[in-house]
Motif scaffolding. Sequence first.
Motif, short mmCIF file in Angstrom:
data_model
loop_
_atom_site.label_atom_id
_atom_site.label_comp_id
_atom_site.label_asym_id
_atom_site.label_seq_id
_atom_site.Cartn_x
_atom_site.Cartn_y
_atom_site.Cartn_z
N UNK A 14 31.30 41.69 54.70
CA UNK A 14 30.00 42.35 54.61
C UNK A 14 30.11 43.84 54.87
N UNK A 15 30.89 44.22 55.87
CA UNK A 15 31.03 45.63 56.21
C UNK A 15 31.65 46.43 55.08
N UNK A 16 32.69 45.88 54.47
CA UNK A 16 33.35 46.60 53.38
C UNK A 16 32.44 46.71 52.16
N UNK A 17 31.71 45.64 51.86
CA UNK A 17 30.81 45.69 50.71
C UNK A 17 29.68 46.69 50.92
N UNK A 18 29.14 46.75 52.12
CA UNK A 18 28.04 47.68 52.39
C UNK A 18 28.53 49.12 52.33
N UNK A 19 29.74 49.39 52.78
CA UNK A 19 30.29 50.75 52.69
C UNK A 19 30.52 51.14 51.23
#
Length: 838
Positions: A519-524
């Motif tokens: 989730x963190x990588x996709x949001x960035x």
Amino acid sequence: KLTHSNPIQPCLGAKERNELVAICVRSVFSLPSVQTMQEEDRTNADFIQMLYSQTLDALQTLLSSLFLEDPSPAGLTSLLEPLGPWMTSAKAHERARAVNSNVFLLNCTLQTQLFFTSFTIFGFPMFGLLLGRLILRICDPDEEIGHEALDGVIILYTILELQKKSIDKEETNKLELYKSNKRFLGPYNPVSPCQNILRMIAEFGDFLGPQQVKDLLLAALEGLRDDQETPSKDTAEMMQLASEVTLSSVLEWYRHRVLEVIPDIMNGIYMHLSSIHEPRAREVALLPISLLASSFMTEVVIALLMCPLPLDSNGAEMWRQLILRKPSCDIRDLLKLLLTSLKEKPITKKGRASIIPLAAASGLCELLSVNSCMGRVRRIYPQLLLALLVQVHYHIGVNLPSNNYSFRDGPSSIFIPVRWVVKVVKTLLLKMGCSYEAALLENQGGWELMVLAEHHHRGVSLLARAMVHYSCQELCRVLYLLVPLLERGDEQHKITATAFFVELLRMEQVKRIPEEYSLGRMSRGLTNEDPIMKVLCIRGLVLLAHRSEKRAKVQALLPSMMKGLQRVDGLLAVEAVSNVKTILKSQDKKSTDITTYLEILQVLQPHFNDNREEVRLTAITLFGKVVRLLRSPCVPLTEQQLVNCLVPLILQLQEGNPAVGKKCKKTLSSCCYHMAWVLPKMVYNKKPWDISQQTVTKICKYLVNTHRDSAVVFLTQSLEYTKSPRAALRRSAVTFIGSLVPCMEGMLTEEILNEVKAALEALRHDPEASVCIFAAQAQDHVLASCWRNSWSLPRGDAWVCDPATNHRWNSSKENLPVSHHRRSSILDPLRAWKKSLK
């Protein structure tokens, strides 16, 4: 006459000298054997023998004279080179003449003291080839040839000994040294001539440097060629045996000396293979590859990477030789070397094309055909697959230098590097048991998507989806490999890796990955400057939203998902919106911020007029679906957004495309249902407007009366459609403008009227005749409206011929200027259009 000739004055140049020797050698050596000539003319048999002897003496005298003119290693080399091809002739009498001439020149060299003043082993480039050719002839089926060849080797050894002693300034008797060497090297063994070969190679070791060893190996390959007349069975077998003994013994004893010349050896093998077709002979010719690879695998692999592409049968066989023959190299190390090469870019920092990654992919493809490799390949399968997919991306649009190509079907054959790499990806998948996945991509055009720059990520995504769908057993390893790789490499690497990783987010194993890496990588990624990365990350978030524990966090990112999509390419935009819509459908309408819906509608509307039918259809369809998701009652912002879509949809209905018209009608109905509008029935009519001008007028009156505040917006949108590349839309736009302007009494400024005038005037010279006609009619309607309503026309307006009549509209047709008559209005633009065509 040659036997008594004086030295030529002036001396011949190098080119003329070489041509003279080649012609003389060819004319003498190609003569039939003496026995054959005597049998044809038995009465003159003695004369034929005498004439033949004189001819050979004359040739030898010529060679001796030319050598004395230049008694140097270079001069000797120029005389020996034309003799080389005859040493491996299929005819015994031609081989005998070649060996005899070689031995004669060596005797001349031994007797010429001037030769030793400039002679060094490393300055005599012919030494290795000459030694190899003479050694092969020791095994000749004709014992006389073998005996004389051995004598030539002894003389060559004596010359090398004399050179060595001259360096040490030792006085030496040449005849005594020759006899001593003859005893030392042993007598000719007609029963087992290979023993002589082994002895010669062993004793010449002190004189063999890297170049000499290479030439000795290549000379051994000459004996295997079958590009001349077919030799007898005994001759072929003896040559194969002699070559095999020479190759194996040289590499066994002097392998450590060839490290720097391995590329030359590999290239020499490749060049010779095209003339070696007998199976046993090819096995012998390929022997150095496996022998060298067992000690210098890295250097051998690097040399094989330089083979011309695409690989022909010779290059492919050289790759397979690495592991098919003993001693073979370590398959694990070999695959690591190929994987390292596959991680390189085909374009270097200096902008030059490199064939190394493509050659590594080709080599891997050949190794995949060997079943014994499959166990090792499976161990690094994830790395190989991802590296190849990135190479597909790298090679899109890359054309390698033409000198790196080998044409199987002639120079007209087209070799496209990116398609070659895709072929290797297919081969890898099939060898790993992914036949269903490969077939799915074939059926859905996934391979074609991969080779296109704008669609590559779609092809990779389709492959990943297929592997998830068919539960590929290697996916877990691929997933865990991708996690640390997503932030590495350049743009192509990141896009390819992300496209594959995103589709794996639907796997259950994703739960084990820390949220920071999913989730963190996709949001960035939503803030990435690359629009493809934005769309991929939106796709990833949509897949994560299917998990209940992630849904709320993903929904909170909806505004960020839509931010920045305004200027994204139409295909990417509709792809992203299509993904976002799945989130909207799954959540409670009451809890959804209306702003998100509006942002989606704002993203979609500009793509109604996209040149690509696929984009238009998708944008219009998604617009209607999002409208149906809106909750009632609507807010003013929603109403304005839907009002803004009316004219684009109405104009699209007139395009004449049944598929687009059907979607427009459905989307219009959705908008009207949500807003409780009752549009005139003729709005939904897809018949061309030119049939009934009154229809367009009624539509325009309805729009202006119902949405008076948006009338100027309607006109601006219509003007935009006059720039459409599709003639049907330009025609409907000018027709709409011609009916809309008269309905906008008191709403238009001089600036807007100037803009309308410029647009219609430009369209009077449109390449499409029907557009010219309707533009002229629209001008009539606009001008008539200006007169009727006493609007002030723009200054200098060319539409009015008689300024005196500008003050008031006269309903009488006869009182109008001639330029306003309908006939003239139609014919004028037609004449202008014909003139422009001329």
